[in-house]
Write a protein that holds these residues in place. Structure first.
Motif, PDB file in Angstrom:
ATOM      1  N   MET A 193     -50.977-131.185  32.375  1.00 53.63           N
ATOM      2  CA  MET A 193     -51.435-130.627  33.644  1.00 53.63           C
ATOM      3  C   MET A 193     -51.827-131.693  34.655  1.00 53.63           C
ATOM      4  SD  MET A 193     -51.491-127.269  33.832  1.00 53.63           S
ATOM      5  CE  MET A 193     -52.834-126.901  34.982  1.00 53.63           C
ATOM      6  N   LYS A 194     -51.843-132.944  34.231  1.00 56.86           N
ATOM      7  CA  LYS A 194     -52.398-134.015  35.063  1.00 56.86           C
ATOM      8  C   LYS A 194     -51.717-134.105  36.415  1.00 56.86           C
ATOM      9  CE  LYS A 194     -54.011-138.782  34.659  1.00 56.86           C
ATOM     10  NZ  LYS A 194     -54.036-139.999  33.810  1.00 56.86           N
ATOM     11  N   ASN A 195     -50.435-133.921  36.453  1.00 57.91           N
ATOM     12  CA  ASN A 195     -49.696-134.071  37.710  1.00 57.91           C
ATOM     13  C   ASN A 195     -49.472-132.750  38.437  1.00 57.91           C
ATOM     14  OD1 ASN A 195     -49.401-136.888  37.354  1.00 57.91           O
ATOM     15  ND2 ASN A 195     -47.668-136.542  35.966  1.00 57.91           N
ATOM     16  N   ALA A 196     -50.051-131.659  37.896  1.00 60.27           N
ATOM     17  CA  ALA A 196     -49.886-130.358  38.552  1.00 60.27           C
ATOM     18  C   ALA A 196     -50.698-130.325  39.852  1.00 60.27           C
ATOM     19  CB  ALA A 196     -50.349-129.251  37.619  1.00 60.27           C
ATOM     20  N   ASP A 197     -50.155-129.656  40.851  1.00 55.79           N
ATOM     21  CA  ASP A 197     -50.814-129.592  42.162  1.00 55.79           C
ATOM     22  C   ASP A 197     -51.817-128.445  42.157  1.00 55.79           C
ATOM     23  OD1 ASP A 197     -51.502-130.017  44.760  1.00 55.79           O
ATOM     24  OD2 ASP A 197     -49.769-128.941  45.587  1.00 55.79           O
ATOM     25  N   MET A 198     -52.964-128.662  41.479  1.00 55.54           N
ATOM     26  CA  MET A 198     -54.010-127.650  41.375  1.00 55.54           C
ATOM     27  C   MET A 198     -55.238-128.163  42.108  1.00 55.54           C
ATOM     28  SD  MET A 198     -52.545-125.298  39.455  1.00 55.54           S
ATOM     29  CE  MET A 198     -53.743-124.300  38.598  1.00 55.54           C
ATOM     30  N   THR A 199     -55.539-127.576  43.245  1.00 54.35           N
ATOM     31  CA  THR A 199     -56.633-128.087  44.083  1.00 54.35           C
ATOM     32  C   THR A 199     -57.703-127.033  44.345  1.00 54.35           C
ATOM     33  OG1 THR A 199     -55.384-127.534  46.082  1.00 54.35           O
ATOM     34  CG2 THR A 199     -55.149-129.778  45.217  1.00 54.35           C
ATOM     35  N   TYR A 200     -57.733-125.978  43.530  1.00 56.13           N
ATOM     36  CA  TYR A 200     -58.749-124.946  43.701  1.00 56.13           C
ATOM     37  C   TYR A 200     -59.435-124.698  42.354  1.00 56.13           C
ATOM     38  CZ  TYR A 200     -61.077-120.550  44.788  1.00 56.13           C
ATOM     39  OH  TYR A 200     -62.022-119.576  44.980  1.00 56.13           O
ATOM     40  N   PRO A 201     -60.751-124.694  42.336  1.00 54.59           N
ATOM     41  CA  PRO A 201     -61.675-125.210  43.349  1.00 54.59           C
ATOM     42  C   PRO A 201     -61.471-126.710  43.562  1.00 54.59           C
ATOM     43  CG  PRO A 201     -62.832-123.839  41.743  1.00 54.59           C
ATOM     44  CD  PRO A 201     -61.468-124.119  41.183  1.00 54.59           C
ATOM     45  N   THR A 202     -61.885-127.191  44.738  1.00 54.82           N
ATOM     46  CA  THR A 202     -61.605-128.582  45.096  1.00 54.82           C
ATOM     47  C   THR A 202     -62.242-129.550  44.111  1.00 54.82           C
ATOM     48  OG1 THR A 202     -61.504-127.921  47.414  1.00 54.82           O
ATOM     49  CG2 THR A 202     -61.699-130.274  46.959  1.00 54.82           C
ATOM     50  N   CYS A 203     -63.479-129.253  43.663  1.00 56.31           N
ATOM     51  CA  CYS A 203     -64.139-130.113  42.670  1.00 56.31           C
ATOM     52  C   CYS A 203     -65.077-129.269  41.822  1.00 56.31           C
ATOM     53  CB  CYS A 203     -64.894-131.269  43.344  1.00 56.31           C
ATOM     54  SG  CYS A 203     -66.505-130.820  44.030  1.00 56.31           S
ATOM     55  N   LEU A 204     -65.683-129.887  40.836  1.00 55.46           N
ATOM     56  CA  LEU A 204     -66.536-129.170  39.883  1.00 55.46           C
ATOM     57  C   LEU A 204     -67.809-128.633  40.515  1.00 55.46           C
ATOM     58  CD1 LEU A 204     -66.240-131.576  36.812  1.00 55.46           C
ATOM     59  CD2 LEU A 204     -65.046-129.412  37.172  1.00 55.46           C
ATOM     60  N   LEU A 205     -68.182-129.136  41.690  1.00 55.32           N
ATOM     61  CA  LEU A 205     -69.424-128.721  42.333  1.00 55.32           C
ATOM     62  C   LEU A 205     -69.223-127.731  43.475  1.00 55.32           C
ATOM     63  CD1 LEU A 205     -71.487-132.046  42.444  1.00 55.32           C
ATOM     64  CD2 LEU A 205     -71.866-130.059  40.980  1.00 55.32           C
ATOM     65  N   CYS A 206     -68.016-127.455  43.860  1.00 58.15           N
ATOM     66  CA  CYS A 206     -67.786-126.572  44.992  1.00 58.15           C
ATOM     67  C   CYS A 206     -68.285-125.158  44.713  1.00 58.15           C
ATOM     68  CB  CYS A 206     -66.300-126.523  45.339  1.00 58.15           C
ATOM     69  SG  CYS A 206     -65.732-127.981  46.243  1.00 58.15           S
ATOM     70  N   ALA A 207     -68.751-124.491  45.760  1.00 57.07           N
ATOM     71  CA  ALA A 207     -69.259-123.122  45.615  1.00 57.07           C
ATOM     72  C   ALA A 207     -68.178-122.176  45.102  1.00 57.07           C
ATOM     73  CB  ALA A 207     -69.783-122.636  46.969  1.00 57.07           C
ATOM     74  N   GLU A 208     -66.915-122.532  45.304  1.00 58.97           N
ATOM     75  CA  GLU A 208     -65.808-121.670  44.850  1.00 58.97           C
ATOM     76  C   GLU A 208     -65.701-121.590  43.327  1.00 58.97           C
ATOM     77  OE1 GLU A 208     -65.447-122.563  48.917  1.00 58.97           O
ATOM     78  OE2 GLU A 208     -65.507-123.989  47.253  1.00 58.97           O
ATOM     79  N   ASN A 209     -66.508-122.369  42.605  1.00 58.74           N
ATOM     80  CA  ASN A 209     -66.509-122.254  41.145  1.00 58.74           C
ATOM     81  C   ASN A 209     -67.199-120.982  40.668  1.00 58.74           C
ATOM     82  OD1 ASN A 209     -65.482-124.860  39.658  1.00 58.74           O
ATOM     83  ND2 ASN A 209     -66.561-125.587  41.479  1.00 58.74           N
ATOM     84  N   GLU A 210     -67.997-120.344  41.520  1.00 58.21           N
ATOM     85  CA  GLU A 210     -68.746-119.158  41.109  1.00 58.21           C
ATOM     86  C   GLU A 210     -67.787-118.039  40.711  1.00 58.21           C
ATOM     87  OE1 GLU A 210     -72.662-116.794  42.696  1.00 58.21           O
ATOM     88  OE2 GLU A 210     -71.107-117.246  44.174  1.00 58.21           O
ATOM     89  N   GLY A 211     -67.805-117.676  39.421  1.00 60.28           N
ATOM     90  CA  GLY A 211     -66.955-116.601  38.922  1.00 60.28           C
ATOM     91  C   GLY A 211     -65.532-117.012  38.591  1.00 60.28           C
ATOM     92  N   TYR A 212     -65.200-118.312  38.737  1.00 58.72           N
ATOM     93  CA  TYR A 212     -63.823-118.762  38.491  1.00 58.72           C
ATOM     94  C   TYR A 212     -63.519-118.730  36.997  1.00 58.72           C
ATOM     95  CZ  TYR A 212     -59.587-121.605  38.809  1.00 58.72           C
ATOM     96  OH  TYR A 212     -58.289-122.058  38.732  1.00 58.72           O
TER      97      TYR A 212
END
Length: 495
Positions: free
Chosen positions: A166-185
């Motif tokens: 998965m290292k080279n996969a274009d996965m940018t969501y959530p942007t990082c481990l601290l982003c608010a978008e992690n809630e419920g992910y």
């Protein structure tokens, strides 16, 4: 029948700790059945399994592996576990409403509610945290906290293989481990499961921030306060104002920030965040070396602390004056050089000086601790002049961040077995002491002639604390020596 007893046990425990109401039990039970690919539930259960929520979760995950619901791979197990607990955790808006309703009684009531929810939902990994070895060690600077970190689970070969793919996969969501978008992910390979994760929105100086707890606590109520915006860490005047605004809202907590430069900063410099909690570190109770003052800040008490790192403590009822004094010191430090003390503010355009700040409230007074940091490297010290030097790398080689600065050593898991071998060596038994520990082990044995089975463990703990104090002394820009304190005074005079 055992799986149904385990599900019933989880429903019962989740009700008992207040995650759900009795009215929610059938709904939650059916959601768990769906995740385990079960289509029915017995009319009667002889006895629900009586166990803790983390242990019951482990039983359900083991069932899922055995019956091929998931594969026996770390991320699959984490995702299922988080999804199961999400069946028992209220939506973010409900959690936030309950938090602020509790806050009307007291700030402590609000954080107690949210902390307990984060533990009961298994977002805070209590079973893993209990594996850590933790104790206090007496040093000349006070009782340091020592933690040998055993809570991080080892990854199996299949997990490592998946992450590599998965290292080279274009996965940018959530942007990082601290982003608010992690809630419920839900999570995915290489990104942790966060289905049971909840955060609380805070207003700090008219800007949106969020409060959460660390899933791997290093101390009581170890919390993280993260910016709504994904932006780089930055220490500036606003940082001091934000830290003080938080402790005004939550006076039983401290809040601090990692530095904003590599080497002396934390592990995540790409997302602006702070760390705090309800705990007193050795640095909190450090004594004064000497007091000083700055023109224009008569309302602020100022002192240099007796601490292995270089710490200035500011103390006042007036938070505006505290912010002003802290910013004056920061701006002076960012541009300060003293070649005699190995301190250079810049190499070309690259800055080296910054601060690790910590805020707290004591009675009606506010405090800011400003820890002076410098990240310059040389050929002799390629990892940093003010970084653990090579002779202590056998204990601690990693960056000295906020938690270590305050007096809590987070040490690598390898030390568990390595210290056992050193103890054998000290007692004269056959031992396999790692080569990088040999000189240290021989020195301990030479200095402790009375070592025996009854006191060997205590001696080794004290020696480990002394070694950690040395690690922190390496990170101090002004040493706790006559010449070092003279250099510290030169900086204060320069302000």
């Amino acid at each position: 029948m055992e799986i149904y007893q385990d599900i019933a046990g989880l429903v019962a425990q989740s009700t008992a700790c207040g995650l759900i109401e009795k009215r929610d039990q059938v709904y939650a039970q059916n959601q768990v059945l769906r995740l385990l690919k079960l289509e029915t539930f017995p009319e009667t259960i002889q006895q629900a399994t009586k166990d803790s929520i983390p242990n019951l979760l482990e039983k359900l995950v083991a069932y899922a592996i055995k019956h091929h619901v998931i594969t026996d791979v770390f991320d699959d197990k984490e995702i299922l576990s988080a999804n199961i607990m999400n069946c028992f955790v209220a939506r973010p808006s409900v959690v936030e409403e309950r938090f602020y309703k509790a806050y009307q009684n007291s700030a402590r009531a609000a954080t107690t509610y949210f902390y307990n929810l984060s533990k009961n939902s298994n977002y805070i990994q209590m079973n893993r945290i209990r594996k850590n070895i933790a104790f206090k060690s007496e040093t000349t600077y006070g009782d340091m906290d020592i933690t040998i970190n055993l809570s991080k689970p080892e990854k199996d070969p299949e997990q490592i293989k998946r992450e590599r793919e998965m290292k080279n996969a274009d996965m940018t969501y959530p942007t990082c481990l601290l982003c608010a978008e992690n809630e419920g992910y839900t999570g995915r390979t290489g990104h942790p499961a966060r289905a049971n994760h909840r955060i609380i929105k805070l207003d700090l100086n008219s800007e949106n921030w969020f409060l959460q707890y660390s899933p791997y606590l290093y101390y009581n109520e170890h919390c993280i306060v993260l910016s709504e915006m994904h932006r780089n860490m930055k220490i500036d005047r606003q940082t001091f104002a934000n830290l003080l605004a938080f402790v005004r809202k939550f006076p039983h907590y401290f809040l601090g920030s990692n530095a904003d430069l590599p080497i002396v900063g934390g592990s995540i410099l790409t997302h602006d965040h702070y760390q705090g909690g309800h705990y007193e570190f050795a640095m909190t109770n450090a004594s004064k070396r000497f007091s000083f003052s700055l023109p224009g800040f008569d309302e602020v008490e100022m002192a240099v602390l007796k601490w292995p790192l270089s710490v200035i403590r500011l103390h006042s009822k007036d938070t505006d004056k505290l912010v002003g004094a802290a910013d004056t010191i920061l701006q002076a430090w960012k541009n300060y050089s003293d070649p005699d003390a190995d301190i250079l503010a810049f190499t070309g355009d690259t800055p080296h000086n910054t601060i690790t700040p910590i805020a707290r409230k004591r009675a009606d007074q506010f405090e800011l601790d400003l820890v002076l940091r410098n990240n310059r490297t040389t050929e002799e010290h390629p990892l940093g002049i003010f970084h653990p030097h090579s002779d202590v790398h056998h204990i601690k080689k990693e960056n000295i961040g906020l938690i270590e600065v305050m007096g809590l050593a987070v040490l690598p898991a390898r030390l568990q077995s390595e210290l056992t071998e050193i103890r054998k060596f000290l007692l004269g038994d056959a031992a396999d002491v790692a080569a990088y520990h040999q000189a240290w082990a021989e020195d301990i044995k030479r200095r402790h002639k009375d070592i025996c089975a009854e006191n060997a463990a205590a001696i080794l703990k004290k020696e480990l604390g002394s070694k950690f104090a040395r690690v922190l002394e390496d990170a101090g820009v002004f040493k706790q020596t006559v010449s070092g304190l003279q250099a510290f005074r030169r900086f204060l005079d320069a302000i």
